[in-house]
Design a protein around this motif. Structure first.
Motif, PDB file in Angstrom:
ATOM      1  N   PRO A 149     -11.734  -8.541   0.964  1.00 16.73           N
ATOM      2  CA  PRO A 149     -11.126  -9.851   1.221  1.00 16.73           C
ATOM      3  C   PRO A 149      -9.654  -9.755   1.616  1.00 16.73           C
ATOM      4  O   PRO A 149      -9.095 -10.699   2.156  1.00 16.73           O
ATOM      5  N   GLU A 150      -9.033  -8.606   1.373  1.00 19.92           N
ATOM      6  CA  GLU A 150      -7.645  -8.398   1.786  1.00 19.92           C
ATOM      7  C   GLU A 150      -7.545  -8.103   3.283  1.00 19.92           C
ATOM      8  O   GLU A 150      -6.453  -7.927   3.812  1.00 19.92           O
ATOM      9  N   GLY A 151      -8.697  -8.015   3.971  1.00 18.80           N
ATOM     10  CA  GLY A 151      -8.690  -7.891   5.421  1.00 18.80           C
ATOM     11  C   GLY A 151      -8.708  -6.481   5.973  1.00 18.80           C
ATOM     12  O   GLY A 151      -8.199  -6.226   7.054  1.00 18.80           O
ATOM     13  N   TYR A 152      -9.300  -5.556   5.259  1.00 17.21           N
ATOM     14  CA  TYR A 152      -9.494  -4.205   5.783  1.00 17.21           C
ATOM     15  C   TYR A 152     -10.901  -3.740   5.422  1.00 17.21           C
ATOM     16  O   TYR A 152     -11.570  -4.343   4.590  1.00 17.21           O
ATOM     17  N   ILE A 153     -11.340  -2.670   6.064  1.00 19.76           N
ATOM     18  CA  ILE A 153     -12.683  -2.154   5.865  1.00 19.76           C
ATOM     19  C   ILE A 153     -12.577  -0.711   5.391  1.00 19.76           C
ATOM     20  O   ILE A 153     -11.834   0.081   5.973  1.00 19.76           O
ATOM     21  N   SER A 154     -13.315  -0.349   4.358  1.00 17.60           N
ATOM     22  CA  SER A 154     -13.303   1.004   3.821  1.00 17.60           C
ATOM     23  C   SER A 154     -14.641   1.687   4.074  1.00 17.60           C
ATOM     24  O   SER A 154     -15.680   1.026   4.142  1.00 17.60           O
ATOM     25  N   PHE A 155     -14.574   3.012   4.199  1.00 16.37           N
ATOM     26  CA  PHE A 155     -15.788   3.811   4.351  1.00 16.37           C
ATOM     27  C   PHE A 155     -15.504   5.233   3.895  1.00 16.37           C
ATOM     28  O   PHE A 155     -14.353   5.670   3.898  1.00 16.37           O
ATOM     29  N   PRO A 156     -16.549   5.965   3.472  1.00 13.38           N
ATOM     30  CA  PRO A 156     -16.335   7.331   3.005  1.00 13.38           C
ATOM     31  C   PRO A 156     -15.858   8.236   4.139  1.00 13.38           C
ATOM     32  O   PRO A 156     -16.376   8.168   5.253  1.00 13.38           O
ATOM     33  N   ALA A 157     -14.884   9.081   3.835  1.00 13.81           N
ATOM     34  CA  ALA A 157     -14.414  10.053   4.826  1.00 13.81           C
ATOM     35  C   ALA A 157     -15.535  11.053   5.095  1.00 13.81           C
ATOM     36  O   ALA A 157     -16.224  11.470   4.163  1.00 13.81           O
TER      37      ALA A 157
END
Length: 122
Positions: A79-87
Protein backbone atom coordinates in the motif's frame (compact mmCIF):
# COMPACT_ATOMS: atom_id res chain seq x y z
CA UNK A 1 23.23 -9.87 -1.69
CA UNK A 2 19.72 -8.68 -0.98
CA UNK A 3 17.08 -11.39 -0.64
CA UNK A 4 14.28 -9.09 -1.81
CA UNK A 5 14.10 -6.62 -4.66
CA UNK A 6 11.61 -3.79 -5.09
CA UNK A 7 10.07 -2.04 -8.07
CA UNK A 8 10.00 1.60 -6.99
CA UNK A 9 9.45 4.97 -8.56
CA UNK A 10 11.41 7.99 -7.39
CA UNK A 11 10.75 11.67 -8.04
CA UNK A 12 13.38 14.11 -9.37
CA UNK A 13 14.64 14.68 -5.78
CA UNK A 14 15.15 10.94 -5.19
CA UNK A 15 12.20 10.54 -2.83
CA UNK A 16 9.92 7.55 -3.26
CA UNK A 17 6.90 8.28 -5.43
CA UNK A 18 3.94 5.95 -5.07
CA UNK A 19 3.03 3.46 -7.79
CA UNK A 20 -0.77 3.51 -7.90
CA UNK A 21 -2.48 0.12 -7.59
CA UNK A 22 -4.48 0.72 -10.78
CA UNK A 23 -1.30 1.59 -12.72
CA UNK A 24 0.29 -1.62 -11.40
CA UNK A 25 -2.72 -3.70 -12.49
CA UNK A 26 -2.66 -2.14 -15.97
CA UNK A 27 1.07 -2.90 -16.37
CA UNK A 28 0.55 -6.52 -15.23
CA UNK A 29 -2.32 -6.98 -17.70
CA UNK A 30 0.02 -6.25 -20.62
CA UNK A 31 2.30 -9.23 -19.92
CA UNK A 32 1.13 -12.70 -20.93
CA UNK A 33 2.99 -14.73 -18.26
CA UNK A 34 1.50 -12.72 -15.37
CA UNK A 35 -1.88 -12.54 -13.67
CA UNK A 36 -3.36 -11.01 -10.53
CA UNK A 37 -3.51 -13.50 -7.65
CA UNK A 38 -6.73 -14.41 -5.87
CA UNK A 39 -6.89 -14.52 -2.09
CA UNK A 40 -4.16 -14.30 0.49
CA UNK A 41 -0.81 -16.04 0.12
CA UNK A 42 -0.34 -19.05 2.35
CA UNK A 43 2.85 -20.86 3.27
CA UNK A 44 3.64 -23.67 5.67
CA UNK A 45 6.15 -22.87 8.39
CA UNK A 46 8.75 -25.66 7.96
CA UNK A 47 9.49 -25.77 11.71
CA UNK A 48 6.01 -25.61 13.22
CA UNK A 49 4.01 -26.84 10.20
CA UNK A 50 1.54 -24.02 10.83
CA UNK A 51 -0.07 -22.28 7.88
CA UNK A 52 1.03 -18.65 7.71
CA UNK A 53 -1.14 -16.23 5.73
CA UNK A 54 0.03 -13.00 4.12
CA UNK A 55 -2.77 -10.64 3.09
CA UNK A 56 -3.24 -9.84 -0.58
CA UNK A 57 -3.79 -6.10 -0.83
CA UNK A 58 -5.28 -6.43 -4.30
CA UNK A 59 -2.05 -6.32 -6.26
CA UNK A 60 -0.29 -9.63 -5.65
CA UNK A 61 0.79 -11.16 -8.94
CA UNK A 62 1.53 -14.69 -10.07
CA UNK A 63 3.86 -15.84 -12.81
CA UNK A 64 3.28 -18.86 -15.02
CA UNK A 65 6.05 -21.43 -14.53
CA UNK A 66 6.04 -23.88 -17.44
CA UNK A 67 8.68 -26.05 -15.72
CA UNK A 68 6.19 -26.97 -12.97
CA UNK A 69 3.04 -26.11 -14.97
CA UNK A 70 1.63 -23.88 -12.26
CA UNK A 71 1.08 -20.25 -11.31
CA UNK A 72 3.34 -19.06 -8.48
CA UNK A 73 2.90 -15.83 -6.52
CA UNK A 74 6.08 -13.78 -6.81
CA UNK A 75 5.15 -10.07 -6.77
CA UNK A 76 3.59 -8.39 -3.72
CA UNK A 77 2.07 -4.92 -3.97
CA UNK A 78 2.53 -2.71 -0.92
CA UNK A 79 0.00 0.00 0.00
CA UNK A 80 3.03 2.30 0.28
CA UNK A 81 3.22 2.13 -3.53
CA UNK A 82 6.04 -0.27 -4.34
CA UNK A 83 6.23 -3.91 -5.39
CA UNK A 84 8.50 -6.53 -3.80
CA UNK A 85 9.73 -9.85 -5.15
CA UNK A 86 12.40 -12.40 -4.23
CA UNK A 87 15.85 -11.70 -5.66
CA UNK A 88 16.81 -14.34 -8.21
CA UNK A 89 19.56 -16.81 -7.54
CA UNK A 90 22.35 -16.36 -10.11
CA UNK A 91 22.15 -18.73 -13.05
CA UNK A 92 18.69 -20.16 -12.33
CA UNK A 93 16.86 -19.74 -15.64
CA UNK A 94 13.33 -19.55 -14.23
CA UNK A 95 14.41 -16.90 -11.74
CA UNK A 96 16.18 -14.88 -14.43
CA UNK A 97 12.91 -14.91 -16.39
CA UNK A 98 11.18 -13.42 -13.32
CA UNK A 99 13.81 -10.67 -13.20
CA UNK A 100 13.26 -9.97 -16.89
CA UNK A 101 9.51 -9.62 -16.28
CA UNK A 102 10.20 -7.31 -13.32
CA UNK A 103 12.38 -5.14 -15.54
CA UNK A 104 9.59 -4.95 -18.13
CA UNK A 105 7.10 -3.96 -15.45
CA UNK A 106 9.44 -1.32 -14.04
CA UNK A 107 9.90 0.17 -17.50
CA UNK A 108 6.12 0.34 -18.05
CA UNK A 109 5.74 2.08 -14.66
CA UNK A 110 8.59 4.56 -15.16
CA UNK A 111 10.23 2.89 -12.16
CA UNK A 112 13.44 1.00 -11.38
CA UNK A 113 14.48 -2.04 -9.37
CA UNK A 114 16.21 -1.48 -6.04
CA UNK A 115 17.61 -3.81 -3.40
CA UNK A 116 16.79 -3.69 0.33
CA UNK A 117 19.44 -1.03 0.85
CA UNK A 118 17.87 1.25 -1.76
CA UNK A 119 20.60 0.70 -4.33
CA UNK A 120 19.48 0.45 -7.95
CA UNK A 121 20.17 -2.94 -9.52
CA UNK A 122 21.12 -3.73 -13.10
Amino acid sequence: MSSTLHIQRKDHDGALAMIDLEDWKKAVATIEDLRLADGDAQQINPRTHEIVSMPNRGGDVEIWRPDCEDWLRVFWYSPEGYISFPAPEPGVREELHRLSLARSLALKLDAKIYNDEGVETD
